[in-house]
Design an enzyme around this catalytic site. Structure first.
Site, PDB file in Angstrom:
ATOM      1  N   HIS A 103       0.872  -1.179   0.000  1.00  0.00           N
ATOM      2  CA  HIS A 103       0.000   0.000   0.000  1.00  0.00           C
ATOM      3  C   HIS A 103       0.907   1.226   0.000  1.00  0.00           C
ATOM      4  O   HIS A 103       1.853   1.287   0.782  1.00  0.00           O
ATOM      5  CB  HIS A 103      -0.883  -0.015   1.257  1.00  0.00           C
ATOM      6  CG  HIS A 103      -2.040   0.911   1.160  1.00  0.00           C
ATOM      7  ND1 HIS A 103      -1.900   2.275   1.158  1.00  0.00           N
ATOM      8  CD2 HIS A 103      -3.371   0.668   1.033  1.00  0.00           C
ATOM      9  CE1 HIS A 103      -3.093   2.836   1.048  1.00  0.00           C
ATOM     10  NE2 HIS A 103      -4.005   1.873   0.972  1.00  0.00           N
ATOM     11  N   ARG A 142      -6.497   9.728  -0.260  1.00  0.00           N
ATOM     12  CA  ARG A 142      -6.211  10.239  -1.615  1.00  0.00           C
ATOM     13  C   ARG A 142      -7.501  10.327  -2.417  1.00  0.00           C
ATOM     14  O   ARG A 142      -7.671  11.212  -3.241  1.00  0.00           O
ATOM     15  CB  ARG A 142      -5.193   9.332  -2.320  1.00  0.00           C
ATOM     16  CG  ARG A 142      -3.762   9.621  -1.880  1.00  0.00           C
ATOM     17  CD  ARG A 142      -2.782   8.623  -2.469  1.00  0.00           C
ATOM     18  NE  ARG A 142      -2.886   7.342  -1.803  1.00  0.00           N
ATOM     19  CZ  ARG A 142      -2.962   6.167  -2.406  1.00  0.00           C
ATOM     20  NH1 ARG A 142      -2.948   6.100  -3.721  1.00  0.00           N
ATOM     21  NH2 ARG A 142      -3.072   5.043  -1.728  1.00  0.00           N
TER      22      ARG A 142
END
Ligand SMILES: Cc1cc2nc3c(=O)[nH]c(=O)nc-3n(C[C@H](O)[C@H](O)[C@H](O)COP(=O)(O)OP(=O)(O)OC[C@H]3O[C@@H](n4cnc5c(N)ncnc54)[C@H](O)[C@@H]3O)c2cc1C
Length: 577
Positions: A235, A251
């Site tokens: 990740h 994000r």
């Protein structure tokens, strides 16, 4: 030692295991006995931490075909396309069913279901979520629903040690009852493995302590191959230095990644999607920035970049990313509304796993696998965010239905708890008892925790985001040395009751096996695809490598073979974002 009987045991009480239990209970006409076994209580299963959401084509403008295409492209064309098509078709129904079972999805002011563009690689905002605590609510709802069935029992604090096969069928399993410290043998007609991922092989991981890949080893040892083990997902935004997850929803809500020069560097690597490119691309980009000297460094020389959420404002952070704020405040005393967050890639998800067909069946009769432990393969070389929870419910359901069908048709009637265990099950229980006694009787030697730290260092250094043959071969020889050292290692605790060192030792033994299998699979794939990036073979090679890796147990050591990827409608193209 104790013997008991269930028609079916589901090993694992996360979302996949609970969903399978419900489907079996609902679909069997006769009242079969179902046990959900787990080493942690289901309400503490790893699934609880899933933050970002679950995906399905539920809105006008989206479609299962578009969801399938995003998944296949995101997976760098290693996905079996027939499996993906079935998966995206079934996803919306499962999400609606979860709502009927009590999951309080976020809604708009007019009452309609809220969706969001929270995860990279999706071309439509198809994430459904509950704040950034989606997994928590799904597990709660499934668990509560399981309690409505009096034929679903929970065997909590049990560690599954081995599966017994008689003839061509599963016949039983042996577990350690952690609380009482005794070996339990269970005669069964069917087993579902739903034990989740293996992230704890790495030091820098977003995974919970329980994710040690035990279920993959259970299957591997009885001859079921593991598939695509080289594809380990990192990740992009693990909190520095812990590796703790900062959800991709950060994000998705509009967070930026910034290098030491103050640049939003993702425009160099994925001009259109930038921070919302798939995880393999973003993780690699961060590592390139760090390696090329445009990152920051901690005092311990750990490279990182910054995730900047300040422009989102305090309200968005408090309402939609409250878990992110809680995490950074607790671990770093950092308020994301005021300061950017230090991040670097952290191990997150296993795309590979137990080789199963489109119904979650393995090659052994009576044995299924579902959830992160299994490799169908839907995610191919790189999973898109929110597709894992969808896989858990879709495959929990499909496997549950298939098990119910099997139990109805296999002609056996339920035997009572007094049924004598087969000789093979008794023998297996004796062997595991001897193993536990031997481990507990060791009086000195190297600490198992020292060996675990060495494993973490090897995996973080050589089997991470950027790989090379040389590094992987170094890793392999070091892992083999650790396996040897483990045979003489010392637990530090000879007690039988609730001995966590004993559990840690059993887990470490499994992790050392899996580390070897990941590394061998990675050495042999001479190309870069999805999460498997080889600096010495930086391009994808469809001519030679559009195929799945299978790795089999043999007495002489792991054996590799390959099978084709199933392509239906979408031919591999260059991946651009
Ligand atoms: C921090 C984080 C956030 C995530 N967020 C998302 C997200 O927003 N959306 C998404 O789609 N995916 C997300 N994922 C991925 C997703 O959470 C997992 O893939 C998924 O929850 C796995 O569920 P599972 O049911 O397969 O296994 P798990 O939930 O891991 O459950 C495994 C079960 O098996 C038990 N078990 C393990 N070994 C044994 C043994 N030897 N004996 C007995 N029991 C055993 C465990 O105790 C546990 O009950 C996230 C992952 C992480 C790490």
């Amino acid at each position: 030692m104790e013997k008991i009987y269930y028609d079916v045991v589901i090993i694992g009480g996360g979302i996949a295991g609970l969903r399978a239990a419900l489907e079996i209970a609902a679909n069997c006409k006769s009242k079969v006995s179902i046990a959900v076994m787990s080493k942690y209580h289901p309400l503490r299963s790893h699934s609880v931490v899933a933050g970002g959401g679950i995906s399905g084509a539920l809105w006008v403008g989206d479609s299962p075909e578009l969801h399938a295409w995003d998944t296949i492209k995101g997976g760098d064309f290693l996905c079996d396309q027939d499996a993906v098509e079935m998966f995206t078709q079934l996803a919306p129904k499962e999400i609606i069913k979860l709502e009927h079972w009590g999951v309080p999805w976020e809604r708009n002011k007019d009452g309609t279901l809220q969706n969001a563009q929270r995860m990279g690689g999706h071309s439509f905002p198809r994430a459904v979520f509950v704040g950034d605590r989606t997994g928590h609510f799904i597990v709660q709802s499934l668990y509560e629903r399981c309690l409505m069935y009096d034929n679903i029992e929970f065997l909590n604090d049990h560690f599954a040690m081995s599966i017994v096969v008689s003839g061509d069928k599963v016949n039983g399993l042996t577990a350690l009852d952690i609380k009482r410290g005794i070996i339990v043998g269970i005669k069964v007609r069917a087993i579902v493995i739903a034990t989740g991922g293996l992230g704890r092989i790495y030091r820098t991981t977003t995974n919970e302590d329980q994710n040690t890949g035990d279920g993959m080893v259970l299957a591997y040892k009885i001859g079921v191959p593991l598939k695509d083990m080289e594809f380990v997902q990192f990740h992009p935004t693990g909190l520095v230095p812990h590796g703790y997850l900062i959800t991709e929803a950060a994000r998705g809500e509009g967070g930026y990644l910034i290098n030491a020069k103050g640049e939003r560097f993702m425009k160099r690597y994925a001009p259109e999607r930038q921070e919302l490119a798939p995880r393999d691309i973003v993780s690699r980009s961060i590592m390139f920035e760090i390696m090329e000297g445009r990152g920051f460094e901690t005092q311990d020389k750990l490279g990182y970049v910054l995730l900047d959420l300040r422009h989102l404002g305090e309200d968005v952070i408090n309402e939609r990313l409250s878990n992110v704020k809680e995490t950074t405040m607790t671990l770093l005393d950092l308020d994301p509304a005021k300061d950017p967050i230090p991040v670097r890639p952290s191990e997150h998800y296993m795309m590979g796993g137990i080789h199963v067909d489109n119904h979650g069946r393995t090659c052994v009769k009576g044995l299924w696998a579902a959830g992160e432990v299994a490799c169908v393969s839907i995610h191919g070389a790189n999973r898109l965010g929110t597709n894992a929870l969808t896989e858990c419910v879709v495959y929990g359901m499909l496997v549950g239905r298939d098990v119910a069908d099997y139990l109805e048709k296999d002609g056996q009637t339920s035997t009572s708890a007094s049924t004598p265990a087969s000789d093979t099950l008794k023998e297996d229980m004796d062997n595991n008892e001897d193993k536990i006694l031997e481990l507990l009787s060791r009086k000195d030697g190297e600490s198992i925790y020292k060996i675990r730290r060495s494993l973490w260092a090897i995996m973080d250094e050589y089997v991470s985001v950027i790989r090379s043959r040389e590094g992987l071969e170094t890793a392999l020889s070091k892992i083999k040395q650790l396996q040897e050292r483990f045979t003489k290692a010392y637990l530090g605790d000879g007690n039988r009751y609730y001995n966590t060192s004993l559990i840690n030792a059993l887990e470490l033994e499994n992790m050392l096996i899996l580390a070897e299998l990941i590394t061998i699979s990675a050495i042999n794939r001479n190309e870069s695809r999805g999460a498997h990036y080889r600096a010495d073979f930086p391009k994808r090679d469809d001519v030679n490598w559009l195929k799945h890796t299978l790795i089999f147990y043999s007495k002489e050591g792991p054996k590799l073979s390959y099978i084709p990827v199933r392509i239906t409608r979408w031919h591999p193209t260059e991946r651009k974002y």
